[in-house]
Scaffold this active site. Structure first.
Site, short mmCIF file in Angstrom:
data_model
loop_
_atom_site.label_atom_id
_atom_site.label_comp_id
_atom_site.label_asym_id
_atom_site.label_seq_id
_atom_site.Cartn_x
_atom_site.Cartn_y
_atom_site.Cartn_z
N HIS A 210 0.83 -1.21 0.00
CA HIS A 210 0.00 0.00 0.00
C HIS A 210 0.86 1.26 0.00
O HIS A 210 0.37 2.33 -0.35
CB HIS A 210 -0.99 0.00 1.17
CG HIS A 210 -0.38 0.01 2.53
ND1 HIS A 210 -0.08 -1.13 3.24
CD2 HIS A 210 -0.01 1.04 3.33
CE1 HIS A 210 0.42 -0.80 4.42
NE2 HIS A 210 0.49 0.51 4.50
N ASP A 240 0.45 -7.79 0.46
CA ASP A 240 0.66 -6.35 0.66
C ASP A 240 2.16 -6.11 0.64
O ASP A 240 2.80 -6.02 1.67
CB ASP A 240 0.04 -5.91 1.99
CG ASP A 240 0.12 -4.39 2.21
OD1 ASP A 240 0.62 -3.68 1.32
OD2 ASP A 240 -0.32 -3.93 3.28
N GLY A 319 2.77 5.06 9.93
CA GLY A 319 4.17 5.37 9.64
C GLY A 319 5.06 4.15 9.77
O GLY A 319 6.16 4.12 9.23
N SER A 321 4.24 1.27 8.53
CA SER A 321 3.96 0.40 7.38
C SER A 321 5.22 0.06 6.60
O SER A 321 6.05 0.93 6.32
CB SER A 321 2.97 1.09 6.43
OG SER A 321 1.66 0.97 6.91
N SER A 337 1.89 -4.54 7.57
CA SER A 337 0.78 -4.18 6.69
C SER A 337 -0.18 -3.23 7.39
O SER A 337 -0.36 -2.09 6.98
CB SER A 337 0.03 -5.45 6.24
OG SER A 337 -1.13 -5.13 5.52
#
Length: 490
Positions: A210, A240, A319, A321, A337
């Site tokens: 993402h 992801d 943040g 991720s 994720s």
């Protein structure tokens, strides 16, 4: 990792002549039979060794295999089996696992997950396989209310008794990306996961999908010049994850995680195991640890459904991720994720497995010459993904090395190195091995030589990771601070 030897006992007869001889004739065959009986006592295993053993048993046991988990307190692998096949149970016990008979087969749990996908794909829900309870764990966040909650409950009930259970989460399932610092692109902030080398030999890194679909160009400073470009990204859907390559082809993509207090060398991608202790690093919340609680998780984010994730109880916040999930001994497990909650109240978090991400984008952990092995030997005899030759000088993995790490009963080369009976073990130079044994699964930065007469795995110019945005791409480095990308900087 100790091996106990059972001392042989002498049978002593006092007098009795023929009677004693007759007794011996009766007792000795029985004694020999008991000594030949297979050892079915559980083995003490590391989490990495338990994961390897679970994979082996899953393929051997076939449809009888119903999942597994790691009991970290007892250091034992627990295998779920369905049916009453004594031979199958004995096979798992002889391998060192604890066998537990359960009701739900793997096929039944997969079928239940498919029903949930078809009938209850509701934003704010997630489900994963929990081998400890032999059920599907279904979680609903605070946004699932009224008709959606009723629909979810009725779907779970339709699966049958003891197949699935529902619990509430106080938070809201979101991906953990936002504007801020760490790695930047298009106003979004994420965390770098692990440095990799592509199949073309280009240096790069993997992060959350993402993040990859948010923008193509990424920088090491807010409003800074781009230093990496997204080449592939998957989100939502079957994962992801994203692959970015560094714009400077001379970047050394050494895989390390800088935790602030130390640099952890990342040496191999490993499969997650329920019950396994894991550590997460992120640009917002730093270092946090916890446990894997579920596998093959499906998460219904607002942006869409993502499948095949790892579920944990490790906290995370926006943040974080894309940041790395790893083990203390340097195994790359996942990429952050999303989830619910924060690092004050806790919550549920989900991670992209590194193994499937690497396979999808055609990349490997670390620099291109780190995974292929050093020295003159090529691949070891019968080595499964082994690094270098069979006990040769400069060899990486020994004969029959598993996962490119150590030999069957030792580290790299002849009886050297680290590792739990050779599974994901390995080290720098082997016994009498000279030169660089950088194929060992736990090889990393050499300390001027590991093993007898060895000269270290990487040595002074190893290029440990930088920390933060101020280190630049860096040349080889001095083994401490100016190398390639870390989890929160370039």
């Amino acid at each position: 990792m100790s091996h106990k030897r059972i001392p042989k006992r002498k049978l002593v007869f006092a007098g009795g002549g023929a009677a004693a001889i007759a007794a011996a004739a009766i007792l000795l065959p029985n004694a020999n039979a008991s000594q030949d009986a297979p050892d079915t006592s559980p083995k003490a295993l590391s989490a990495a060794s338990a994961s390897d053993l679970a994979s082996q048993l899953a393929s051997q046991l076939g449809e009888a295999f119903a999942g597994s988990y790691y009991d970290k307190d007892k250091q034992q692998l627990v295998i779920n089996v369905v049916g009453d096949n004594n031979k199958i149970e004995l096979r798992a016990q002889e391998a060192g696992a604890v066998v537990r008979n359960v009701k739900n087969s793997t096929a039944q749990l997969k079928s239940a997950s498919q029903t949930l996908k078809q009938q209850a794909t509701i934003p704010g829900t997630a489900w994963s396989v929990d081998p400890k309870t032999n059920q599907i764990q279904v979680t609903a966040d605070r946004t699932v209310t009224d008709e959606n909650w009723t629909k979810l409950e009725s779907t779970v009930q339709s699966l049958g008794q003891d197949v699935a259970r529902v619990k509430r989460s106080q938070g809201e399932f979101t991906t953990f990306a936002e504007g801020g610092d760490a790695i930047f692109g298009g106003g979004a902030r994420c965390s770098l996961g692990f440095n990799v080398t592509t199949q073309d030999g280009a240096p790069g890194f993997i992060t959350a999908g993402h993040c990859g679909v948010a923008t193509e160009a990424w920088s090491d400073a807010q409003d800074g010049e781009p230093v990496a470009t997204i080449q592939a990204a998957t989100f939502p859907g079957e994962g992801d994850f994203a692959l970015a390559t560094y714009d400077d082809a001379a970047t050394e993509a050494t895989s390390t995680v800088n935790t602030g207090d130390q640099v952890v060398d990342i040496n191999a991608a490993v499969e997650a195991q329920v019950g396994q202790d894991v550590i997460r690093m992120g640009s917002t919340t730093g270092l946090n640890d916890g446990t894997v609680t579920g596998l093959d998780a499906t998460v219904n984010y607002a942006e869409g459904t993502v499948t095949g994730l790892i579920q944990t109880d490790v906290c995370a916040e926006p943040g974080d991720s894309g940041g790395p999930l790893f083990t203390a001994d340097g195994g790359a497990v996942g990429l952050t994720s999303g989830g619910s909650g924060d690092c004050t109240v806790g919550g549920e978090t989900f991670f992209q497995p590194v193994t499937t991400a690497l396979a999808a984008v055609g990349a490997q952990i670390g620099a291109g010459d780190a995974g292929g092995g050093a020295g003159e030997g090529g691949a070891g005899d019968e080595g499964a993904n082994a690094g270098a030759g069979d006990e040769g000088a400069n060899a990486g993995a020994g004969d029959e090395g598993l996962n490119g790490g150590a030999g069957e009963e030792g580290g790299a080369g002849a009886n050297a190195g680290v590792g739990d009976e050779g599974l994901n073990g390995g080290a720098g130079a082997g016994d009498q091995g000279q030169g660089q044994g950088d194929a060992g699964a736990n090889a990393g930065i050499g300390d001027q030589g590991q093993g007898d007469n060895g000269e270290g795995a990487v040595g002074n110019n190893g290029g440990a990771a930088g920390n933060g945005s101020g280190n630049g791409v860096g040349d080889a480095g001095d083994g401490s601070g100016n190398g390639s990308a870390s989890n929160n900087g370039f």
